[in-house]
Design an enzyme around this catalytic site. Structure first.
Site, short mmCIF file in Angstrom:
data_model
loop_
_atom_site.label_atom_id
_atom_site.label_comp_id
_atom_site.label_asym_id
_atom_site.label_seq_id
_atom_site.Cartn_x
_atom_site.Cartn_y
_atom_site.Cartn_z
N LYS A 13 0.83 -1.21 0.00
CA LYS A 13 0.00 0.00 0.00
C LYS A 13 0.86 1.26 0.00
O LYS A 13 0.62 2.18 -0.77
CB LYS A 13 -0.93 0.03 1.22
CG LYS A 13 -1.89 -1.14 1.30
CD LYS A 13 -2.92 -0.96 2.41
CE LYS A 13 -2.32 -0.88 3.80
NZ LYS A 13 -1.68 -2.12 4.26
N ARG A 88 -9.93 0.39 9.58
CA ARG A 88 -9.33 -0.91 9.81
C ARG A 88 -10.24 -1.83 10.61
O ARG A 88 -9.87 -2.96 10.91
CB ARG A 88 -8.06 -0.68 10.60
CG ARG A 88 -6.94 -1.62 10.19
CD ARG A 88 -5.71 -1.03 10.59
NE ARG A 88 -4.51 -1.65 10.55
CZ ARG A 88 -3.42 -1.03 10.10
NH1 ARG A 88 -3.51 0.18 9.58
NH2 ARG A 88 -2.27 -1.61 10.18
N ARG A 123 11.66 -5.37 4.56
CA ARG A 123 11.32 -3.98 4.21
C ARG A 123 12.20 -2.99 4.97
O ARG A 123 12.41 -3.13 6.18
CB ARG A 123 9.85 -3.77 4.56
CG ARG A 123 9.34 -2.38 4.37
CD ARG A 123 7.85 -2.38 4.23
NE ARG A 123 7.12 -2.68 5.46
CZ ARG A 123 5.80 -2.70 5.52
NH1 ARG A 123 5.08 -2.49 4.44
NH2 ARG A 123 5.19 -2.97 6.65
N ARG A 151 11.07 -0.81 10.54
CA ARG A 151 10.00 -0.54 11.52
C ARG A 151 10.09 -1.54 12.67
O ARG A 151 10.37 -2.71 12.45
CB ARG A 151 8.63 -0.70 10.84
CG ARG A 151 8.15 0.55 10.18
CD ARG A 151 6.92 0.32 9.36
NE ARG A 151 5.82 -0.35 10.08
CZ ARG A 151 4.60 -0.46 9.60
NH1 ARG A 151 4.30 0.05 8.42
NH2 ARG A 151 3.65 -1.06 10.28
N ARG A 162 0.01 -9.00 13.38
CA ARG A 162 -0.66 -8.00 12.54
C ARG A 162 -1.54 -8.65 11.49
O ARG A 162 -2.62 -8.16 11.17
CB ARG A 162 0.39 -7.08 11.90
CG ARG A 162 1.02 -6.13 12.94
CD ARG A 162 2.34 -5.57 12.48
NE ARG A 162 2.21 -4.77 11.29
CZ ARG A 162 3.20 -4.55 10.42
NH1 ARG A 162 4.39 -5.07 10.62
NH2 ARG A 162 3.00 -3.79 9.36
P1 AMP Z 1 0.41 0.49 9.49
O1 AMP Z 1 1.59 1.37 9.23
O2 AMP Z 1 -0.81 0.91 8.73
O3 AMP Z 1 0.73 -0.98 9.32
O4 AMP Z 1 0.03 0.69 11.05
C1 AMP Z 1 0.94 0.36 12.06
C2 AMP Z 1 0.21 0.16 13.38
O5 AMP Z 1 -0.47 1.37 13.75
C3 AMP Z 1 -0.87 -0.91 13.37
O6 AMP Z 1 -0.36 -2.22 13.57
C4 AMP Z 1 -1.77 -0.44 14.52
O7 AMP Z 1 -1.21 -0.74 15.78
C5 AMP Z 1 -1.73 1.08 14.35
N1 AMP Z 1 -2.80 1.57 13.45
C6 AMP Z 1 -2.65 2.22 12.26
N2 AMP Z 1 -3.83 2.54 11.74
C7 AMP Z 1 -4.77 2.08 12.59
C8 AMP Z 1 -6.21 2.08 12.59
N3 AMP Z 1 -6.92 2.63 11.60
N4 AMP Z 1 -6.83 1.50 13.65
C9 AMP Z 1 -6.15 0.95 14.67
N5 AMP Z 1 -4.81 0.89 14.72
C10 AMP Z 1 -4.12 1.46 13.69
#
Ligand code: AMP
Length: 209
Positions: A13, A88, A123, A151, A162
């Site tokens: 993404k 999400r 990554r 990360r 995740r």
């Molecule tokens: P991402 O970079 O989108 O993979 O997000 C990293 C982490 O941020 C996720 O594993 C969640 O802990 C938190 N996070 C990001 N977006 C959301 C969301 N919309 N709802 C809940 N947690 C989120």
């Protein structure tokens, strides 16, 4: 253009979002990036969410909905946005609808689970340019390799957590957008340029119909 990008961790993404926001001249609103910035800056929000993020689980809906509502009300999002990582959960999707946000399209980037772990653990991100590399599939040049960062949640164990959260909490939002006629399913297997080509073609078909 108001669009949402859905996909499991490692689907691509973030990589694909860069080209899309250029094409449409809209901001890339990544809730993960917003939260990571808050953690790095040790803000009140950052302190609150750090442990949950590091566990690979999801931050609470109320907090996320408030954060996104505020962000999409900013002037730069007036003519559109690409939401990456939100909604999400089903309550987050409902909150967006209840807030009267009219969407144009929802992209679902599909990649089988067994490919995702190796994509995520290899990554690396260049903090200076924001470019995302992969140690094996898209290696950085030697002059920048030293400054790339991984990360905290891109480890084998956390990816499994995740992915579990994705299947249990995020996948149920897909039928909501499918029934609304907004969903475009994109095959996310292949090189970034192959996937970009599929997204471009699907969007052309969607906007010309
Ligand atoms: P991402 O970079 O989108 O993979 O997000 C990293 C982490 O941020 C996720 O594993 C969640 O802990 C938190 N996070 C990001 N977006 C959301 C969301 N919309 N709802 C809940 N947690 C989120």
């Amino acid at each position: 253009m108001r669009m949402i990008f859905i996909g499991p961790p490692g689907a691509g993404k973030g990589t694909q979002a860069t080209a899309l926001v250029q094409r449409y001249g809209i901001p890339h609103i990544s809730t993960g990036d917003m939260l990571r910035a808050a953690v790095a800056a040790k803000t009140e929000l950052g302190v609150k969410v750090e442990a949950v993020m590091n566990s690979g689980q999801l931050v609470g809906d109320d907090l996320m909905v408030g954060l996104v509502k505020e962000r999409i009300a900013a002037p730069d999002a007036a003519k559109g946005f690409l939401l990456d990582g939100f909604p999400r959960t089903v309550p987050q999707a409902k909150a967006l609808t209840d807030a009267g946000v009219q969407l144009d399209v929802v992209l679902l980037l599909e990649v089988p689970d067994d490919l995702l772990a190796s994509r995520v653990t290899g990554r690396r991100k260049d903090p200076e340019t924001g470019t995302i590399y992969h140690l094996q599939f898209d290696p950085p040049s030697a002059d920048i390799a030293h400054r790339l960062v991984q990360r905290d949640d891109d480890t084998e164990v956390k990816v499994r957590e995740r992915l579990g959260a994705y299947h249990a909490q995020t996948a149920p939002i897909v039928p909501i957008y499918e029934e609304a006629g907004l969903l475009l399913r994109i095959d996310g297997v292949g090189s970034p340029s192959e996937v970009a080509g599929r997204i471009g073609a699907a969007l052309d078909r969607h906007t010309n119909r």
